[in-house]
Scaffold this motif. Sequence first.
Motif, short mmCIF file in Angstrom:
data_model
loop_
_atom_site.label_atom_id
_atom_site.label_comp_id
_atom_site.label_asym_id
_atom_site.label_seq_id
_atom_site.Cartn_x
_atom_site.Cartn_y
_atom_site.Cartn_z
N SER A 143 0.83 -1.20 0.00
CA SER A 143 0.00 0.00 0.00
C SER A 143 0.86 1.25 0.00
CB SER A 143 -0.91 0.01 1.23
OG SER A 143 -0.13 0.18 2.41
N LYS A 144 0.25 2.39 -0.32
CA LYS A 144 0.98 3.66 -0.29
C LYS A 144 1.49 3.94 1.11
CE LYS A 144 -2.06 6.44 -2.16
NZ LYS A 144 -2.61 7.71 -2.67
N THR A 185 5.38 4.45 2.02
CA THR A 185 5.81 5.71 2.63
C THR A 185 6.55 5.46 3.93
OG1 THR A 185 3.90 6.85 1.68
CG2 THR A 185 5.02 7.96 3.49
N ASN A 217 0.62 12.05 -0.91
CA ASN A 217 0.42 11.24 -2.11
C ASN A 217 1.67 11.20 -2.97
OD1 ASN A 217 -2.32 10.51 -1.69
ND2 ASN A 217 -2.96 12.56 -2.33
N GLU A 231 2.64 8.24 -5.38
CA GLU A 231 2.11 8.19 -6.74
C GLU A 231 3.05 8.88 -7.72
OE1 GLU A 231 -1.77 9.85 -6.81
OE2 GLU A 231 -2.59 8.45 -5.33
N VAL A 232 3.63 9.99 -7.30
CA VAL A 232 4.54 10.73 -8.15
C VAL A 232 5.78 9.89 -8.46
CG1 VAL A 232 6.02 12.78 -8.32
CG2 VAL A 232 3.75 12.96 -7.28
N ILE A 265 6.08 6.63 -8.32
CA ILE A 265 5.72 5.48 -9.16
C ILE A 265 5.69 5.90 -10.63
CG2 ILE A 265 3.83 3.92 -9.80
CD1 ILE A 265 5.26 2.91 -7.36
N ARG A 266 5.09 7.06 -10.90
CA ARG A 266 5.05 7.56 -12.28
C ARG A 266 6.45 7.79 -12.82
NH1 ARG A 266 0.60 10.76 -10.48
NH2 ARG A 266 1.93 12.61 -10.34
N THR A 299 -0.80 -1.31 -10.65
CA THR A 299 -1.60 -0.57 -9.67
C THR A 299 -2.86 -1.35 -9.36
OG1 THR A 299 -0.81 1.56 -10.52
CG2 THR A 299 -2.81 1.59 -9.17
N ARG A 312 -6.21 -1.00 -7.51
CA ARG A 312 -7.06 0.04 -6.94
C ARG A 312 -7.50 -0.33 -5.52
NH1 ARG A 312 -9.66 4.31 -8.93
NH2 ARG A 312 -9.09 3.74 -11.07
N GLY A 342 -2.85 -0.90 -3.56
CA GLY A 342 -1.50 -0.38 -3.62
C GLY A 342 -0.81 -0.74 -4.93
N TYR A 343 0.48 -1.06 -4.82
CA TYR A 343 1.29 -1.32 -6.01
C TYR A 343 2.01 -2.66 -5.88
CZ TYR A 343 0.54 3.68 -6.64
OH TYR A 343 -0.04 4.90 -6.78
#
Length: 224
Positions: free
Chosen positions: A170-171, A175, A188, A191-192, A194-195, A212, A214, A217-218
């Motif tokens: 998870s995010k 983190t 957040n 997310e940045v 990951i992109r 991803t 929904r 997480g990732y």
Amino acid sequence: MRILLIEDDENLQLQIKNQLTDAKYSVDVASDGESGLFQGQECPYDAAIIDLGLPKLDGVSIIKALREQDFDFPILILTARGSWQDKVSGLDAGADDYLTKPFHFEELLARLNALIRRSAGQASPLIENGPFAINTSSMQVSVNQQVVSLSSYEYKLFEYLMHHLGEVKSKAVLTEHIYDQDFDLDSNVIEVFIRRLRKKLDPENQFKFIETLRGQGYLLKKFE
């Protein structure tokens, strides 16, 4: 990777923290045994460095308490004591390795890296996953043997995911493992990053290596 450092010598504590930060680790510190044990119980760590001679609660007692509560992250003990009995006591309590003060930071880093690799089932500092590779000693990332430059936090995130291939994170978990205790966990920013990883490591979207999920997480896909 997030490290807990419990050391009451302020100068040494600052020195180790700064050097680990330079080596791309996120570091939380404690100056006495009671606060160190509390942090170890409350926060997710990838490893801990614990001095044996601490005020309020000694290092051996901290290690025993953490192991009795099933905290299994690797523990490296530091001791200024020359007695072999102290080292044995720390290892018997559940520590994984030890260093006697004074020590060279390069040795501490090498031992810490080895402990984290072993806990993730990696024997070598080189982790390979399909076209992707990361050398945790040199902190070098490559795709199809071509080195790719990452920022400090991009590297931390990718390294953590490479240590946990095929696992959904998870995010909040990501983190917690790449930032220290002072960071806003509601950010957040993951997310940045990951992109950015997708853009830098897979610009043509050929491998689709980070999935991803929904609401979950990732996941870094494990290649055969």
